[in-house]
Design a protein around this motif. Sequence first.
Motif, short mmCIF file in Angstrom:
data_model
loop_
_atom_site.label_atom_id
_atom_site.label_comp_id
_atom_site.label_asym_id
_atom_site.label_seq_id
_atom_site.Cartn_x
_atom_site.Cartn_y
_atom_site.Cartn_z
N GLU A 1 0.82 -1.21 0.00
CA GLU A 1 0.00 0.00 0.00
C GLU A 1 0.85 1.26 0.00
OE1 GLU A 1 -3.99 1.61 2.28
OE2 GLU A 1 -3.04 -0.26 2.84
N THR B 1 -3.30 5.91 0.38
CA THR B 1 -4.60 5.29 0.64
C THR B 1 -5.12 4.51 -0.56
OG1 THR B 1 -5.72 7.31 -0.08
CG2 THR B 1 -5.24 7.11 2.27
N LEU C 1 -15.68 2.60 1.35
CA LEU C 1 -14.64 2.68 0.33
C LEU C 1 -14.52 1.34 -0.39
CD1 LEU C 1 -11.85 4.69 2.19
CD2 LEU C 1 -13.51 5.54 0.54
N ALA C 2 -14.32 1.35 -1.69
CA ALA C 2 -14.19 0.17 -2.53
C ALA C 2 -15.50 -0.62 -2.55
CB ALA C 2 -13.03 -0.71 -2.07
N GLU D 1 -16.14 7.41 6.18
CA GLU D 1 -15.33 6.66 5.22
C GLU D 1 -14.14 5.99 5.89
OE1 GLU D 1 -14.10 8.92 1.84
OE2 GLU D 1 -16.02 8.64 0.82
N SER D 2 -13.95 4.72 5.52
CA SER D 2 -12.84 3.93 6.06
C SER D 2 -12.57 2.77 5.11
CB SER D 2 -13.17 3.39 7.45
OG SER D 2 -12.17 2.49 7.91
N ASP D 3 -11.33 2.33 5.08
CA ASP D 3 -11.03 1.10 4.36
C ASP D 3 -11.06 -0.06 5.35
OD1 ASP D 3 -8.64 1.21 5.79
OD2 ASP D 3 -7.45 1.90 4.09
N GLY E 1 -16.68 -2.42 0.72
CA GLY E 1 -17.03 -1.43 1.72
C GLY E 1 -18.37 -0.77 1.40
N GLY F 1 -6.93 2.47 8.82
CA GLY F 1 -8.14 3.10 8.30
C GLY F 1 -9.21 3.21 9.37
N ARG G 1 -4.87 1.40 -3.14
CA ARG G 1 -4.31 0.09 -3.43
C ARG G 1 -4.24 -0.08 -4.94
NH1 ARG G 1 -8.07 -3.38 -2.21
NH2 ARG G 1 -6.78 -5.23 -1.92
#
Length: 328
Positions: free
Chosen positions: A95, A98, A184-185, A212-214, A188, A219, A100
Amino acid sequence: MAAVAGVSKSLVSLVYSDPGKVSEARKSRVLAAAEELGFRPNLLARSLATNMSDFIGILVADPINPVFAEIIDAASLEFDRAGRRGLMTTAVLPESGTVRQLDEGTIATLSDLRPRSVLIAGSLPDAASLGALAEDRPVVVASGLAEGLPNAGCVRTDDRKGLALLVEHLTSLGHRDIAHLGGLAAAGRSRAEAYEEAMRAHGLAGHVQVQESDFTELGGYVAATSLLSRATQPTAIIAPNDLAALGVQRALEERGLTTDDVALTGYDNSFLASIAGVSLTSVDPHNGVIGREAARWLIEAEAGSESLPQELLVEPRLVVRRSSGKGV
């Protein structure tokens, strides 16, 4: 080796290319002869000769996440029962910031080896960039979404039911100000949408709060720090997974708060959740079942089965531990 086993060369080849078509007695003779002679089939030579290798490529979206280790262990056992072998590699670069990124060099190398099928553990960033690796062979995503892979199968937990279990549990303890970290993604977003749906079902649409968080510990920590800095704090936090929940726990501890002050839940029921000092309430998605079913799906798809569904959802269950507190 054929002479030692007392069989034809074509039968020896069949034992290693399609063992299901060989009787157990003759297969045992061939394998015993191979053991005696120290023979091991050359996968690269076979791929050059047949334009397809006899191994399963395994791509891991996040090698740090213990969930994927559980899934791959279960899948590997199923492959072994079927006389198959897998070659595993991480699918993403370490990583940076933030974002990937798909490890395109590694993907290209695996594609050159021509695996017969591909198992992907987790959701990949920019999965559409898999290119030739995802073409002309079965692909199954385990514990992730197949966005960008229209022909891939998908075996995962039912996020709607999992988040419904968490919201039901927290509301039964008197919580209304329940926040969710994530969004996120693809995975998520799926869990964030399921959280919002569950909150609306309990008449709590006005209390929906997504930070928002991974899916990483960092995160979770950063998201929880932002959330807890607001004038009005939630009384409960749903983390997107167990790793992120550890970050939330650290943010709470830095503020002198415990899970009796702010209830905390995770998702995935990894081994981290059961550590005594963590004791995390979490949704168990049945990672072993996901890995096993994904492996079976690939094996059936390789055999030409056309009756497989596009997606298989595994029923989750809630495991209650100390972190969800005593209620408000």
